[in-house]
Design an enzyme around this catalytic site. Structure first.
Site, PDB file in Angstrom:
ATOM      1  N   HIS A  71      -4.324 -17.205  -4.512  1.00  0.00           N
ATOM      2  CA  HIS A  71      -5.199 -16.394  -3.657  1.00  0.00           C
ATOM      3  C   HIS A  71      -6.484 -17.133  -3.259  1.00  0.00           C
ATOM      4  CE1 HIS A  71      -6.881 -16.144  -7.602  1.00  0.00           C
ATOM      5  NE2 HIS A  71      -7.973 -15.579  -7.120  1.00  0.00           N
ATOM      6  N   ASP A  72      -6.729 -18.321  -3.826  1.00  0.00           N
ATOM      7  CA  ASP A  72      -7.922 -19.099  -3.470  1.00  0.00           C
ATOM      8  C   ASP A  72      -7.579 -20.293  -2.576  1.00  0.00           C
ATOM      9  OD1 ASP A  72      -9.602 -17.523  -5.030  1.00  0.00           O
ATOM     10  OD2 ASP A  72      -9.306 -18.770  -6.805  1.00  0.00           O
ATOM     11  N   ASP A 112       0.857  -1.199   0.000  1.00  0.00           N
ATOM     12  CA  ASP A 112       0.000   0.000   0.000  1.00  0.00           C
ATOM     13  C   ASP A 112       0.886   1.239   0.000  1.00  0.00           C
ATOM     14  OD1 ASP A 112      -1.864   1.983   0.472  1.00  0.00           O
ATOM     15  OD2 ASP A 112      -2.075   1.496   2.608  1.00  0.00           O
ATOM     16  N   ASN A 118      -0.293   4.485  -0.236  1.00  0.00           N
ATOM     17  CA  ASN A 118      -0.899   5.755   0.207  1.00  0.00           C
ATOM     18  C   ASN A 118      -1.583   5.684   1.565  1.00  0.00           C
ATOM     19  OD1 ASN A 118      -3.076   4.231  -0.432  1.00  0.00           O
ATOM     20  ND2 ASN A 118      -3.936   5.609  -1.981  1.00  0.00           N
ATOM     21  N   GLU A 131      -7.842 -20.907 -15.883  1.00  0.00           N
ATOM     22  CA  GLU A 131      -8.233 -21.517 -14.610  1.00  0.00           C
ATOM     23  C   GLU A 131      -9.403 -22.428 -14.948  1.00  0.00           C
ATOM     24  OE1 GLU A 131      -9.828 -20.460 -10.163  1.00  0.00           O
ATOM     25  OE2 GLU A 131     -10.713 -19.604 -11.950  1.00  0.00           O
ATOM     26  N   ASP A 160      -9.927 -16.432 -15.733  1.00  0.00           N
ATOM     27  CA  ASP A 160     -10.704 -16.851 -14.571  1.00  0.00           C
ATOM     28  C   ASP A 160     -11.823 -17.828 -14.966  1.00  0.00           C
ATOM     29  OD1 ASP A 160     -11.197 -16.127 -11.674  1.00  0.00           O
ATOM     30  OD2 ASP A 160     -13.180 -15.693 -12.492  1.00  0.00           O
ATOM     31  N   ASP A 183      -1.834  -1.266  -3.763  1.00  0.00           N
ATOM     32  CA  ASP A 183      -2.154  -0.502  -4.974  1.00  0.00           C
ATOM     33  C   ASP A 183      -1.046  -0.640  -6.016  1.00  0.00           C
ATOM     34  OD1 ASP A 183      -0.165   1.241  -3.954  1.00  0.00           O
ATOM     35  OD2 ASP A 183      -1.671   2.284  -2.761  1.00  0.00           O
ATOM     36  N   ASP A 232      -5.386 -10.671 -15.271  1.00  0.00           N
ATOM     37  CA  ASP A 232      -6.461 -11.606 -14.968  1.00  0.00           C
ATOM     38  C   ASP A 232      -7.646 -11.236 -15.856  1.00  0.00           C
ATOM     39  OD1 ASP A 232      -7.958 -13.574 -13.472  1.00  0.00           O
ATOM     40  OD2 ASP A 232      -6.675 -13.090 -11.762  1.00  0.00           O
ATOM     41  N   ASP A 292      -4.013   3.873   2.789  1.00  0.00           N
ATOM     42  CA  ASP A 292      -5.451   3.613   2.970  1.00  0.00           C
ATOM     43  C   ASP A 292      -5.720   2.164   3.398  1.00  0.00           C
ATOM     44  OD1 ASP A 292      -5.013   2.200   0.662  1.00  0.00           O
ATOM     45  OD2 ASP A 292      -6.548   3.201  -0.548  1.00  0.00           O
TER      46      ASP A 292
HETATM   47  C1  NOJ Z   1     -11.793 -17.828  -9.444  1.00  0.00           C
HETATM   48  C2  NOJ Z   1     -10.975 -16.778  -8.762  1.00  0.00           C
HETATM   49  O1  NOJ Z   1      -9.658 -17.240  -8.642  1.00  0.00           O
HETATM   50  C3  NOJ Z   1     -11.653 -16.501  -7.447  1.00  0.00           C
HETATM   51  O2  NOJ Z   1     -10.864 -15.711  -6.593  1.00  0.00           O
HETATM   52  C4  NOJ Z   1     -12.977 -15.865  -7.725  1.00  0.00           C
HETATM   53  O3  NOJ Z   1     -13.686 -15.711  -6.515  1.00  0.00           O
HETATM   54  C5  NOJ Z   1     -13.825 -16.714  -8.667  1.00  0.00           C
HETATM   55  N1  NOJ Z   1     -13.078 -17.255  -9.755  1.00  0.00           N
HETATM   56  C6  NOJ Z   1     -14.927 -15.887  -9.259  1.00  0.00           C
HETATM   57  O4  NOJ Z   1     -14.383 -14.964 -10.170  1.00  0.00           O
END
Ligand code: NOJ
Length: 585
Positions: free
Chosen positions: A358-359, A48, A50, A282, A226, A56, A125, A52
């Site tokens: 991130h999932d 980050d 700035n 994905e 995605d 970013d 993405d 907040d």
């Molecule tokens: C897969 C993404 O990696 C995930 O983070 C997202 O919540 C879902 N697709 C919906 O876009």
């Protein structure tokens, strides 16, 4: 030294003599995206600039030299487009604008130019299975049945006064939302603020392809697509199997649908073929046979896909807990999945390699050992095991530091819509799962584990922000952080740096054929790579005990150790979480 018993039936077979025979040359033509290592940035949690509390684009730009030092080739940015952030940017309201929390298009251009100046490529993405419900297409679409944008989305009449079918969205609840204005339901495979686009409509495909072209013209280097396996739905929209007593499983009817390959081939001919891009899909619900189509070596669709089989290896048979299973997947199970993909894609499709993103929860917590004693060693072992396989490796931000899970203690810590909705559905509204069990599940596998801020240094908030971070910082940041890693020549960071360099220097790591070894072992994950006359021997001990392993006992003098996570070896064994790779020229 406490040597535990051999549980490995084939341990004393000389691997080199016993490995399967066959061609040692690789049929794949060379490509930069096969030789590259990708680093995923989750911008909201990266840096980050700035104060907040939200990461970013200028924050990313400021840390590009760190990534150049790590040696990665490509940065994949999770979505940076304008979004109301119901799902942290995976709900896009304008594909040609930057999310205001992340900065401006000028900030993006500066980041892109600086990255390119450092030799780093940028992969965007591409979220086009759905938009935000705040996208102008949807705002128009919902106005009336006759609106020109109506068919941009999937609208259905009620069935017996209820939703058109029993599908559960990926974020709990029905996958259908009733819209009073026109008395119809729209489909949303994710949150109700993420309506699914109707790819059957050629206008939708035109819009998407135009938008992709616009970004390509800006000079970006590829797309991570995605849930791209979900863009074509079964036109019958049948009910799904009900396993939790509440809703039906939509996946057989939304994944790998009847037109998905047609649409991707159209995308290839209209956009992708005009640029030199990295494309990775994905692919929720992908099987090996489907992957061979998506990532076929003729290049008619994508370069590669992400499959989910290994990260779903810990799912329970419990029909309610299902994907929230907290048991650690066993190494033999993981190995049988990963080896199967390695062997079956050989000569037919290119693969991708990842432990986390991130999932997913943090790799070292899920597959390794995040105790103070073994965190560093096991993180290096996991990296060795994955990065020396065949395919393009992906590193998720902080993985190179051995960042760990958050270990939730209360629902107040959740930020992710998937966790918030599941807690409400299963714990609060229906009392199907008790709170302690659910917290245990989330501690193990929830997405927020990997979304805590990047740990840059030991100052307040890990140097991520001078403000209040949008999600709690993991308390271990005073010890686990980039500054400390950069000061320690033996750190996980430098180990990853070495693995990346080795991949760049040794074609066998990129193109060598994969040959499994010791497939009966419960403790050692071993394999060979072969290219022409060279062999690369890799063995990893997945346990905190010393284990017998003889595969390095008979290596010739000409063998060179490429990498190991221990300072010295003991003959006939691998030490706890030891990993070792030896090249036989
Ligand atoms: C897969 C993404 O990696 C995930 O983070 C997202 O919540 C879902 N697709 C919906 O876009």
């Amino acid at each position: 030294m406490n040597h535990t018993p051999i549980d490995n039936a084939r341990i004393d077979r000389a691997p080199i003599d016993n490995a399967p025979t066959g061609s040692t040359t690789s049929p794949e033509p060379r490509a930069w995206w096969k030789e590259a290592v990708i680093y995923q940035i989750y911008p909201r949690s990266f840096a980050d600039s700035n104060g907040d509390g939200i990461g970013d684009l200028p924050g990313i730009t400021a840390h590009l030299p760190y990534l150049a030092k790590l040696g990665v080739d490509v940065l994949w940015l999770s979505p940076v487009y304008q979004s109301p952030n119901d799902d942290n940017g995976y709900d896009i309201s304008d594909y040609r604008a930057i999310m205001k929390e992340f900065g401006t298009m000028a900030d993006f251009d500066e980041m892109l130019e600086t990255a390119h100046g450092l030799g780093l490529k940028i992969v965007m993405d591409l979220v086009v299975n759905h938009t935000s419900d705040e996208h102008t297409w949807f705002l128009e679409s919902r106005k009336s049945r006759e609106n020109p944008f109506r068919d941009y989305y999937i609208w259905k009449d009620p069935k017996d006064g209820k939703a058109p079918n029993n599908w559960q969205s990926s974020f709990s609840g029905s996958a259908w939302e009733f819209d009073e204005a026109t008395g119809m339901y729209y489909l949303h495979c994710f949150s109700k603020k993420q309506p699914d686009l109707n790819w059957e409509n050629p206008k939708v495909r035109n819009e998407v392809f135009d938008m992709m072209t616009w970004w390509c013209e800006k000079g970006i280097d590829g797309f991570r697509m995605d849930v791209i396996s979900m863009i074509s739905k079964d036109p019958a929209f049948p009910d799904g199997e009900v396993t939790d007593g509440l809703y039906g499983d939509m996946s057989p009817y939304v994944c790998n649908g009847p037109h998905v390959h047609e649409y991707l081939q159209e995308m290839r001919s209209r956009v992708l073929s005009r640029y030199d891009l990295l494309t990775v899909g994905e692919a929720a619900g992908v099987t090996i046979d489907e992957a061979k189509k998506y990532a076929n070596l003729d290049g008619t669709e994508l370069n590669m896909v992400f499959h989910f089989e290994h990260v779903n290896a810990g799912e329970t048979a419990d029909t309610v807990l299902g994907k929230w299973g907290y048991e650690k997947p066993s190494m033999p199970r993981l190995r049988s999945i990963l080896n199967k993909w390695q062997l079956e894609l050989e000569g037919q499709a290119w693969g991708s390699l990842y432990w986390d993103n991130h999932d997913q929860p943090r790799a070292v917590s899920r597959f390794g050992d995040d105790s103070p004693q073994w965190r560093v060693r096991s993180a290096k072992m996991l990296a060795t095991c994955l990065h020396l396989m065949k395919g393009t490796p992906y590193i998720y931000q902080g993985e190179e530091l051995g960042m760990t899970n958050l270990h939730f203690t209360s629902p107040q810590q959740f930020r992710d819509i998937e966790e918030i909705n599941a807690w409400k559905q299963y714990v609060v509204d229906n009392q199907i799962i008790d709170p302690d069990t659910m917290l245990k599940c989330f501690s193990a596998v929830a997405r927020d584990n990997s979304r805590t801020p990047m740990q840059w240094d030991a100052s307040t908030c890990a140097g991520f922000t001078t403000g209040t971070p949008w999600i709690p910082v993991n308390e271990n940041y005073t010890e686990i952080n980039a500054e400390a890693a950069l000061a320690d020549p033996d750190s996980i960071f430098y180990y990853y740096q070495k693995l990346i360099r080795l991949r760049h220097e040794n074609p066998i790591i990129v193109y060598g054929r994969f040959v499994p070894l010791l497939e009966d072992s419960n403790t050692i994950y071993a394999y060979e790579r072969r290219l022409e006359d060279s062999r690369l021997l890799v063995a990893c001990n997945w346990t905190p005990q010393t284990r017998e392993c003889r595969i390095f006992d008979s290596i010739p003098e000409t063998g060179t150790e490429l990498i190991s996570n221990v300072a010295s070896h003991e003959k006939g064994v691998l030490q706890p979480y030891e990993a070792r790779a030896v090249l036989l020229p």
